[in-house]
Design a protein around this motif. Structure first.
Motif, short mmCIF file in Angstrom:
data_model
loop_
_atom_site.label_atom_id
_atom_site.label_comp_id
_atom_site.label_asym_id
_atom_site.label_seq_id
_atom_site.Cartn_x
_atom_site.Cartn_y
_atom_site.Cartn_z
N SER A 57 -3.15 -28.46 -8.56
CA SER A 57 -3.13 -27.06 -9.53
C SER A 57 -2.67 -25.77 -8.79
N VAL A 58 -2.16 -24.84 -9.41
CA VAL A 58 -1.78 -23.53 -9.00
C VAL A 58 -2.32 -22.58 -9.78
N GLN A 59 -2.80 -21.49 -8.85
CA GLN A 59 -3.48 -20.28 -9.20
C GLN A 59 -2.66 -19.22 -8.79
N VAL A 60 -2.33 -18.08 -9.58
CA VAL A 60 -1.50 -17.10 -8.99
C VAL A 60 -2.28 -15.84 -9.25
N CYS A 61 -2.37 -14.71 -8.36
CA CYS A 61 -2.64 -13.18 -8.62
C CYS A 61 -1.50 -12.08 -8.09
N ILE A 62 -1.47 -11.15 -8.82
CA ILE A 62 -0.60 -10.02 -8.24
C ILE A 62 -1.54 -9.24 -7.18
N VAL A 63 -1.04 -8.99 -6.06
CA VAL A 63 -1.78 -8.35 -5.37
C VAL A 63 -1.12 -6.68 -5.01
N LYS A 64 -1.86 -5.64 -5.49
CA LYS A 64 -1.46 -4.47 -5.52
C LYS A 64 -0.99 -3.73 -4.39
N GLY A 65 -0.18 -3.23 -4.52
CA GLY A 65 0.53 -2.54 -3.30
C GLY A 65 -0.76 -1.22 -2.77
N LYS A 66 -0.84 -0.98 -1.55
CA LYS A 66 -1.81 0.08 -1.15
C LYS A 66 -0.92 1.52 -1.38
N ARG A 67 -1.60 2.31 -1.45
CA ARG A 67 -1.05 3.98 -1.70
C ARG A 67 -1.13 4.36 -0.06
N LYS A 68 -0.37 4.85 0.41
CA LYS A 68 -0.03 5.17 1.75
C LYS A 68 0.23 6.56 1.86
N ARG A 69 0.14 7.36 2.76
CA ARG A 69 0.54 8.94 3.10
C ARG A 69 1.10 8.88 4.41
N PHE A 70 2.43 9.76 4.54
CA PHE A 70 2.86 9.84 5.83
C PHE A 70 3.21 11.42 6.07
#
Length: 98
Positions: A57-70
């Motif tokens: 079987s295969v399970q998928v998920c979308i990993v949200k990108g982190k908010r970053k400040r420079f």
């Protein structure tokens, strides 16, 4: 682009972390970073083609990108897709030998 060429580009990298190692030992699952538009059947065929194993079987998920400040500039990293691939009993993936 032929179908095999597409399948070769679906898997981007294995995710070897402490959590993925524990999941692999307990449930015979492996974690991969995949392209964002990949479907479950494509991921299954790609793993079977690349590692010569049978996928259960295969399970998928979308990993949200982190908010970053420079300094004073805000931004965010890109979202990416993660796939948990469960293999049938008796099969194993060896990243080093592959």
């Amino acid at each position: 682009m032929s179908n095999n060429e597409r399948l070769m580009k679906v898997l981007l990298a294995p995710r070897v972390t402490e959590k993925s190692t524990i999941i692999g030992d307990k449930h015979n699952q492996y974690v991969f970073k995949v392209v964002k538009n990949a479907s479950k059947p494509e991921i299954k065929k790609a793993v079977e083609l690349m590692f010569t194993v049978e996928v259960d079987s295969v399970q998928v998920c979308i990993v949200k990108g982190k908010r970053k400040r420079f300094k004073n500039v805000g931004g965010s990293r890109s979202d990416w897709k993660k796939a948990y691939v469960k293999l049938k009993p008796g099969f194993d993936i060896d990243y080093i030998g592959a």
